[in-house]
Design a protein around this motif. Sequence first.
Motif, short mmCIF file in Angstrom:
data_model
loop_
_atom_site.label_atom_id
_atom_site.label_comp_id
_atom_site.label_asym_id
_atom_site.label_seq_id
_atom_site.Cartn_x
_atom_site.Cartn_y
_atom_site.Cartn_z
N HIS A 111 0.84 -1.20 0.00
CA HIS A 111 0.00 0.00 0.00
C HIS A 111 0.87 1.24 0.00
O HIS A 111 1.82 1.35 0.76
N ARG A 112 0.52 2.17 -0.87
CA ARG A 112 1.20 3.46 -0.90
C ARG A 112 0.14 4.54 -0.70
O ARG A 112 -0.90 4.52 -1.35
N PHE A 113 0.40 5.45 0.18
CA PHE A 113 -0.54 6.51 0.47
C PHE A 113 -0.01 7.83 -0.05
O PHE A 113 1.17 8.13 0.13
N LYS A 114 -0.87 8.62 -0.65
CA LYS A 114 -0.49 9.97 -1.04
C LYS A 114 -0.61 10.86 0.19
O LYS A 114 -1.47 10.65 1.04
N ALA A 115 0.25 11.85 0.27
CA ALA A 115 0.25 12.76 1.42
C ALA A 115 -1.12 13.41 1.57
O ALA A 115 -1.68 13.91 0.61
N GLY A 116 -1.65 13.35 2.77
CA GLY A 116 -2.93 14.00 3.06
C GLY A 116 -4.16 13.22 2.63
O GLY A 116 -5.26 13.74 2.71
N SER A 117 -3.99 11.97 2.21
CA SER A 117 -5.16 11.22 1.75
C SER A 117 -5.99 10.73 2.93
O SER A 117 -5.47 10.46 4.02
N ASP A 118 -7.30 10.63 2.71
CA ASP A 118 -8.19 10.13 3.75
C ASP A 118 -7.87 8.68 4.10
O ASP A 118 -7.98 8.27 5.25
N LEU A 119 -7.46 7.91 3.11
CA LEU A 119 -7.11 6.51 3.33
C LEU A 119 -5.92 6.40 4.28
O LEU A 119 -5.91 5.56 5.19
N ARG A 143 -2.87 1.23 21.18
CA ARG A 143 -3.34 1.65 22.50
C ARG A 143 -4.11 0.53 23.19
O ARG A 143 -4.01 0.34 24.38
N ARG A 144 -4.88 -0.22 22.40
CA ARG A 144 -5.66 -1.31 22.99
C ARG A 144 -4.72 -2.36 23.57
O ARG A 144 -4.94 -2.85 24.66
N ALA A 178 -5.96 4.70 8.03
CA ALA A 178 -5.02 3.63 8.39
C ALA A 178 -4.23 4.00 9.64
O ALA A 178 -4.03 3.17 10.53
N GLY A 179 -3.79 5.24 9.74
CA GLY A 179 -3.07 5.68 10.92
C GLY A 179 -3.94 5.66 12.16
O GLY A 179 -3.50 5.28 13.25
N ARG A 180 -5.20 6.04 12.01
CA ARG A 180 -6.11 6.03 13.15
C ARG A 180 -6.34 4.62 13.64
O ARG A 180 -6.28 4.33 14.83
N LYS A 181 -6.54 3.69 12.71
CA LYS A 181 -6.75 2.29 13.09
C LYS A 181 -5.51 1.73 13.76
O LYS A 181 -5.60 0.99 14.74
#
Length: 91
Positions: free
Chosen positions: A37-45, A58-59, A49-52
């Motif tokens: 997977h490659r993410f473009k800077a600022g993408s919602d995807l 943390r869990r 992914a970072g949030r998940k």
Amino acid sequence: MPGKKGSAHGFAVMDEEARREASRRGGLNARNNPNIHRFKAGSDLAREAGRKGGKASRRRSTKQLEQELAQMDSVFGKLDAIQASYRKHFG
């Protein structure tokens, strides 16, 4: 590596040209792999992914903390029992 017998293996024993070739092949494989997977800077995807990933880490740490607290409760319970026994016998 001089002075460390038996510790050199993998890339450490390759000459520079062999290391470059192995790295080049690894880079080509990564580029041609559809599962990378490659993410473009600022993408919602990327944000999702970072949030998940942050939630998962943390869990895990919370679960580990709960286990450590349970172990500490057990240890402190044993200490309380030892102190009570000491007081009973020695006043």
